[in-house]
Design an enzyme around this catalytic site. Structure first.
Site, mmCIF file in Angstrom:
data_model
loop_
_atom_site.group_PDB
_atom_site.id
_atom_site.type_symbol
_atom_site.label_atom_id
_atom_site.label_comp_id
_atom_site.label_asym_id
_atom_site.label_seq_id
_atom_site.Cartn_x
_atom_site.Cartn_y
_atom_site.Cartn_z
ATOM 1 N N GLU A 96 15.457 13.492 5.080
ATOM 2 C CA GLU A 96 14.864 14.294 6.113
ATOM 3 C C GLU A 96 13.881 13.451 6.911
ATOM 4 O OE1 GLU A 96 10.777 15.559 3.205
ATOM 5 O OE2 GLU A 96 12.042 17.318 3.110
ATOM 6 N N CYS A 109 9.717 8.005 10.997
ATOM 7 C CA CYS A 109 9.859 7.326 9.298
ATOM 8 C C CYS A 109 11.610 7.395 9.055
ATOM 9 C CB CYS A 109 9.406 8.609 8.371
ATOM 10 S SG CYS A 109 8.991 7.650 6.744
ATOM 11 N N CYS A 116 17.773 8.776 -4.213
ATOM 12 C CA CYS A 116 17.116 7.027 -4.344
ATOM 13 C C CYS A 116 18.292 6.776 -5.999
ATOM 14 C CB CYS A 116 15.890 7.346 -3.955
ATOM 15 S SG CYS A 116 15.414 5.808 -4.404
ATOM 16 N N CYS A 120 11.384 5.730 -9.111
ATOM 17 C CA CYS A 120 10.206 5.008 -9.259
ATOM 18 C C CYS A 120 8.901 6.992 -9.723
ATOM 19 C CB CYS A 120 8.959 5.520 -8.015
ATOM 20 S SG CYS A 120 9.722 3.861 -7.601
ATOM 21 N N CYS A 123 7.172 9.075 -6.984
ATOM 22 C CA CYS A 123 8.094 9.602 -6.365
ATOM 23 C C CYS A 123 8.689 10.898 -6.238
ATOM 24 C CB CYS A 123 8.460 7.952 -5.424
ATOM 25 S SG CYS A 123 9.403 8.771 -4.463
ATOM 26 N N GLY A 171 15.876 6.656 -0.103
ATOM 27 C CA GLY A 171 16.561 5.695 -0.690
ATOM 28 C C GLY A 171 15.915 4.620 0.215
ATOM 29 N N GLU A 172 16.542 2.698 -0.846
ATOM 30 C CA GLU A 172 15.974 1.852 -0.932
ATOM 31 C C GLU A 172 16.557 1.122 0.319
ATOM 32 O OE1 GLU A 172 14.617 -1.478 -0.722
ATOM 33 O OE2 GLU A 172 13.752 -0.243 -2.551
ATOM 34 N N SER A 203 10.626 -0.846 4.061
ATOM 35 C CA SER A 203 9.436 -0.866 2.725
ATOM 36 C C SER A 203 10.480 -1.051 1.546
ATOM 37 C CB SER A 203 9.093 0.600 2.866
ATOM 38 O OG SER A 203 8.172 0.439 1.362
ATOM 39 N N SER A 225 6.521 -2.205 -1.963
ATOM 40 C CA SER A 225 5.664 -0.840 -2.346
ATOM 41 C C SER A 225 4.983 -0.922 -4.122
ATOM 42 C CB SER A 225 7.074 0.542 -2.357
ATOM 43 O OG SER A 225 6.837 0.827 -1.182
ATOM 44 N N HIS A 227 1.826 -1.177 -5.948
ATOM 45 C CA HIS A 227 1.095 0.128 -6.911
ATOM 46 C C HIS A 227 1.073 -0.491 -7.867
ATOM 47 C CE1 HIS A 227 3.074 2.159 -3.560
ATOM 48 N NE2 HIS A 227 4.340 2.410 -3.919
ATOM 49 N N ASN A 302 -0.094 12.674 -3.347
ATOM 50 C CA ASN A 302 0.094 13.598 -3.140
ATOM 51 C C ASN A 302 0.515 14.130 -4.223
ATOM 52 O OD1 ASN A 302 -0.642 15.914 -1.825
ATOM 53 N ND2 ASN A 302 2.014 15.732 -1.034
ATOM 54 N N CYS A 345 7.986 21.405 1.812
ATOM 55 C CA CYS A 345 9.244 20.180 2.178
ATOM 56 C C CYS A 345 10.032 20.462 2.008
ATOM 57 C CB CYS A 345 8.484 18.847 1.939
ATOM 58 S SG CYS A 345 8.182 18.191 0.672
#
Length: 367
Positions: A96, A109, A116, A120, A123, A171-172, A203, A225, A227, A302, A345
């Site tokens: 996406e 984005c 990934c 996490c 996520c 992804g990272e 990121s 990230s 958190h 979310n 999505c």
């Protein structure tokens, strides 16, 4: 990319690669500069449009090469103008890409991997297994497709709809650094897509050994990230922390090349009810960030189906933000964008899979 398997796609070639390819077919060296202009500044997808090239040379290019884009498997536009594309590559894999318009900027984005590897806990992408890295062409292709959709060719100097890029999609990025770096060097080239490194943010969940290299080679903005403020909580939320704990991560941030009060490192902090949102944790965050030019993005969680977490209350988020602000750090609460399409999505991908299988997709499917 959506390309002819018999011909090579020139999108994604850097300057040296493009020069080598032209030398291979016996073209004069200046042809590289001409092609670079047409591909990355003007965004053409047809060699016939390259009007300052001789027709015979254009015909030869068309026989040997293509100028591809990812295929759009599905697309949605939010009531606030946010656009989301589900993009499909030549092997059928999908990612996406999202364009978020705001008053003073338009941010794209971009994804760097299919799936990934980081898992996490909060996520949704972390629930998907890593399939593969994206190539430089597939990363650049996301930016070029967005430019196509926004009608921004040739690359405008002012009043752009696409002003910023954040490598915050699937992804990272630091686990696919070579391809990300190759793509961003094309994106940043002033004679091509011409998006300044100061408008690009990478990121990472904290791949510590790659952070310094990212700063030295790309000098883009860095977002972490984070958190959580303790290793025991972050080990659960961001399992990569077991390999690179908070102290090591913040040491790498303190020495990130180019960071300054003018170019602060962004720390992303998703607000999870009863997990990481107390005033004591806000004060500990302030202590941890001491000595780092930083700002904090507080992200209301979310929820997605199956998640064990809930979003912190408005009061808890406000109290957390006030403590960080009072210590001298910017701590805005991220305003959710595209909420009316976020719930759907996942349907983008499932609907596109059904179409490929020849199954019926309901009328209401967001395609």
């Amino acid at each position: 990319m959506n390309i002819d398997s018999e011909r090579c796609d020139l999108v994604g070639f850097g300057r040296a690669e493009l020069a080598a390819e032209m030398a291979k077919i016996g073209a004069e060296p200046f042809r590289m500069r001409q092609l670079w202009h047409w591909i990355y500044h003007r965004g053409v997808t047809d060699f016939g449009a390259m009007t300052n090239l001789a027709k015979g040379f254009r015909d030869r290019l068309a026989e040997l090469y293509v100028l591809g884009r990812p295929a759009v498997a599905a697309a949605q536009t939010s009531t606030d103008g946010t656009q989301k594309w589900l993009l499909r590559f030549a092997d059928g894999q999908e990612v996406e890409t999202v364009h978020i318009p705001e008053e003073d900027r338009g941010t794209l984005c971009v994804s760097s991997q299919v799936g990934c590897t980081l898992t996490c806990r909060f996520c949704h992408t972390g629930t998907q297994r890593l399939v593969r890295n994206l190539g430089a062409a597939e990363i650049v292709g996301q930016v070029m497709l967005a430019r196509d959709a926004l009608g921004e060719w040739p690359s405008p100097k002012e009043d752009r709809l696409l002003t910023n890029i954040v490598l915050m999609g699937m992804g990272e990025p630091l686990y696919n650094f070579d391809n990300v770096a190759a793509a961003m060097k094309i994106v940043m080239d002033p004679e091509g897509l011409a998006i300044s490194r100061r408008k690009i943010t990478l990121s990472t969940a904290g791949v510590v050994p790659m952070i310094d290299r990212c700063g030295r080679e790309l000098a883009v903005n860095l977002a972490i990230s984070l958190h959580a403020v303790s290793d025991d909580v972050r080990d659960v939320l961001v399992p990569l922390n077991k390999k690179y704990p908070i102290a090591e991560l913040l040491d790498a941030c303190r020495t990130y090349p180019g960071s300054s009060n003018a170019r602060r490192i962004t720390f992303e902090y998703v607000m999870l009810k009863g997990v990481n949102d107390t005033p004591a944790e806000a004060r500990e965050l302030v202590r941890l960030l001491r000595g780092i030019p930083a700002k904090v993005n507080l992200i209301p969680f979310n929820p997605w189906p199956g998640t064990p977490y809930e979003c912190s209350s408005d009061a808890a988020i406000a109290a957390f933000s006030d403590i960080v602000f009072a210590a001298g750090y910017s701590a805005p609460v991220r305003t959710p964008r595209g909420r009316d399409i976020l719930a759907a999505c996942g349907q983008l991908k499932s609907a596109s899979v059904k179409l490929r299988r020849g199954e019926r997709v309901p009328e209401a499917a967001p395609l």
